[in-house]
Design a protein around this motif. Sequence first.
Motif, PDB file in Angstrom:
ATOM      1  N   SER A 158       2.401   0.786  -4.164  1.00  0.00           N
ATOM      2  CA  SER A 158       2.217  -0.607  -4.564  1.00  0.00           C
ATOM      3  C   SER A 158       3.350  -1.485  -4.065  1.00  0.00           C
ATOM      4  O   SER A 158       3.122  -2.607  -3.596  1.00  0.00           O
ATOM      5  CB  SER A 158       2.113  -0.694  -6.087  1.00  0.00           C
ATOM      6  OG  SER A 158       1.966  -2.039  -6.512  1.00  0.00           O
ATOM      7  N   VAL A 159       4.586  -0.976  -4.128  1.00  0.00           N
ATOM      8  CA  VAL A 159       5.738  -1.751  -3.661  1.00  0.00           C
ATOM      9  C   VAL A 159       5.614  -2.068  -2.174  1.00  0.00           C
ATOM     10  O   VAL A 159       5.860  -3.200  -1.740  1.00  0.00           O
ATOM     11  CB  VAL A 159       7.046  -0.974  -3.937  1.00  0.00           C
ATOM     12  CG1 VAL A 159       8.232  -1.668  -3.265  1.00  0.00           C
ATOM     13  CG2 VAL A 159       7.292  -0.876  -5.430  1.00  0.00           C
ATOM     14  N   ILE A 160       5.206  -1.074  -1.391  1.00  0.00           N
ATOM     15  CA  ILE A 160       5.087  -1.286   0.050  1.00  0.00           C
ATOM     16  C   ILE A 160       3.906  -2.185   0.376  1.00  0.00           C
ATOM     17  O   ILE A 160       4.004  -3.078   1.235  1.00  0.00           O
ATOM     18  CB  ILE A 160       4.967   0.071   0.772  1.00  0.00           C
ATOM     19  CG1 ILE A 160       6.269   0.857   0.606  1.00  0.00           C
ATOM     20  CG2 ILE A 160       4.647  -0.123   2.248  1.00  0.00           C
ATOM     21  CD1 ILE A 160       6.243   2.233   1.227  1.00  0.00           C
ATOM     22  N   LEU A 161       2.781  -1.988  -0.280  1.00  0.00           N
ATOM     23  CA  LEU A 161       1.604  -2.824  -0.016  1.00  0.00           C
ATOM     24  C   LEU A 161       1.886  -4.283  -0.331  1.00  0.00           C
ATOM     25  O   LEU A 161       1.423  -5.186   0.371  1.00  0.00           O
ATOM     26  CB  LEU A 161       0.408  -2.325  -0.827  1.00  0.00           C
ATOM     27  CG  LEU A 161      -0.208  -1.000  -0.369  1.00  0.00           C
ATOM     28  CD1 LEU A 161      -1.262  -0.530  -1.353  1.00  0.00           C
ATOM     29  CD2 LEU A 161      -0.816  -1.154   1.027  1.00  0.00           C
ATOM     30  N   GLN A 162       2.641  -4.539  -1.381  1.00  0.00           N
ATOM     31  CA  GLN A 162       2.969  -5.917  -1.750  1.00  0.00           C
ATOM     32  C   GLN A 162       3.863  -6.590  -0.719  1.00  0.00           C
ATOM     33  O   GLN A 162       3.910  -7.821  -0.648  1.00  0.00           O
ATOM     34  CB  GLN A 162       3.648  -5.932  -3.116  1.00  0.00           C
ATOM     35  CG  GLN A 162       2.717  -5.605  -4.280  1.00  0.00           C
ATOM     36  CD  GLN A 162       3.449  -5.483  -5.600  1.00  0.00           C
ATOM     37  OE1 GLN A 162       4.636  -5.787  -5.700  1.00  0.00           O
ATOM     38  NE2 GLN A 162       2.741  -5.034  -6.631  1.00  0.00           N
ATOM     39  N   ALA A 163       4.557  -5.794   0.085  1.00  0.00           N
ATOM     40  CA  ALA A 163       5.426  -6.365   1.110  1.00  0.00           C
ATOM     41  C   ALA A 163       4.654  -6.830   2.331  1.00  0.00           C
ATOM     42  O   ALA A 163       5.181  -7.566   3.167  1.00  0.00           O
ATOM     43  CB  ALA A 163       6.472  -5.330   1.529  1.00  0.00           C
TER      44      ALA A 163
END
Length: 464
Positions: A127-132
Motif C-alpha cells: 500500500s505504501v508503494i502503490l500510494q507513491a
Amino acid sequence: MLDDKDESEVHDVPETEDEAILDGKRFAAIRLALAAGDSKRVTGLLEPLHAADIADFLEQIDGGERREILLLAPALFDGEVLSELDESIREDVIEFLPRKFLKEAVRDLESDDVVDLIEDLEDEQQSVILQALDGADRAAVEQSLGYPEYSAGRLMQREVVSAPEHWTVGQAIDFLRASEDLPEQFYHVTLVDPRMRPIGNVTLGRLMGSPRAIYLSDIQEDTFRTIPATTAQGDVAYAFNQYHLISAPVVDDDGRLVGMITIDDAMIVLDEEHEEDILLLAGVSDGSLSDRVIETTKQRLPWLAVNLLTAILASLVIAQFEDAIATVVALAVLMPIVASMGGNAGTQSLTVAVRALATKDLTGSNVWRVIRRESFVGLINGVAFAVIMSIVGIIWFGSPVLGGVIAVAMVVNLVVAALAGTVIPIIMERVGVDPALASGTFVTTVTDVVGFFAFLGLASAVML
C-alpha cells in the motif's frame, strides 16, 4: 582493529565512477565509515557504485549495519537498488527506509519492475508503494497484480510503443520524437489493428533505416509471436530462448495488447528456472545466504526426513542378509561399491532427463528412444565396470565366485539406475510433481535397494 597503515590503505579508494568497483578495499572502507557514523564518507564510497554492487554490499552485511546505512544515506536507495536486492533483504530495507525516499525510489521504475518489487511484500508495504505512484501507474500495477503469480501478466511491462498498421515510417518517427513517456528501453514498435490487437513488430533498426514514405506493414518482421497474459513465466522464457525473441507483446483473453515482455526479463526468469532446478535436485528450496537459521532449517528438514526413511528402507534390505554378511565378511566391504556406482549412474541419467524436460527436448514422441538409449548406456557401463570389479574381487579376496557375483550385480544395478534416472522424472512430470524436486530421492532409493538386493541376494544363493 586496524592499525594506522591499514586504516590509511582502507581510505585510499578510487573515487572516479569509471573505477568504482566493490572490491575488498572499498568494502572495508565503507564498513569503517559506517562504524564511525560518517554519513558523507559512506555516501561518497557507495554513490559511484553500480546498483547491483550496492545491493551485493547490503546482502553481505548484517541487519544492524543495513539499518545504519538507511539512516546515514537513505537517498542512495533508488528503485534500481531495490530491484537488485534479494527478496528477504528487500523487505527489511523497505521496512526501515524512510517513506519519503521509498516513494521517490519507485516513481522512476517501469511497471514490471514495480510489480516485481512489491508482489511478495505484505499488504501494508504494498500500500505504501502503490500510494507513491501516479494514478495511471498505480492502476497499471494493480492490474498486473491481478494476473496469476508467475504468469506473463506479472512479468510484462505496461509501457508499450505501438502504432497503427497503416502508418508510414515518417509518421512513426514523428510520433516517437513527440512522445514524452516512452519506455527507457524498447526494441520494437508493435503494429496494431483498429481493435488494438497486435499484428506485427517493426525493429527500431529497420524503422530508422527506411524511407519516411514506406508503410510500417511493409517492413515488419517475418516472425511474430504474441503471449497470452496467463502464460506461465517458464513457458515465456522457453519461447524467448527457443525462437530467439527480443521482445513480444502480451495480449488478454480477447487478443488485445496489454503489455510487453523484453528479453532481459525473460532471461532473468530462465536463469531463475535453472537455479531452482539445481537447488531442487539437491533437495533444497529457493533460499539465500541471508536467510535466517530457522528459515533455512525449515526448508531443508523435510527432505532430510524423507532421505532418512529411504535410508531405513535400504537398511531393511541389508538386514535380510545378516547371516550372509556374517559368513562372508567381504560382502560388507564390497556392497557399498555396488550401491554407490548405481547412485552415481542414476544421478547422471536423472540430471540429463530433468534438463531435457525443462527445455522440452524430452517429449512423448521421443521418450522411448531416450529410455532405450539410457538403458544401453547403463548396460555398456555396467559391463565395463563388471569386468573391473570381477578382477578386483579375484585379486583382493582370491575368490572368482565373489568376483562374478559383484560383476553381475554391477550390471544389474547400472541398468536399473539408468532406467530409474530417466523414467522417474518423466512419471513425476506426468502426475504434476516437479521432477527436479522429488526424483533424486526416489532414484537413490531404487539404486540402493536394487544394488544391495542384487549383490547380497546373488551372493547368498551362490556362495552359501
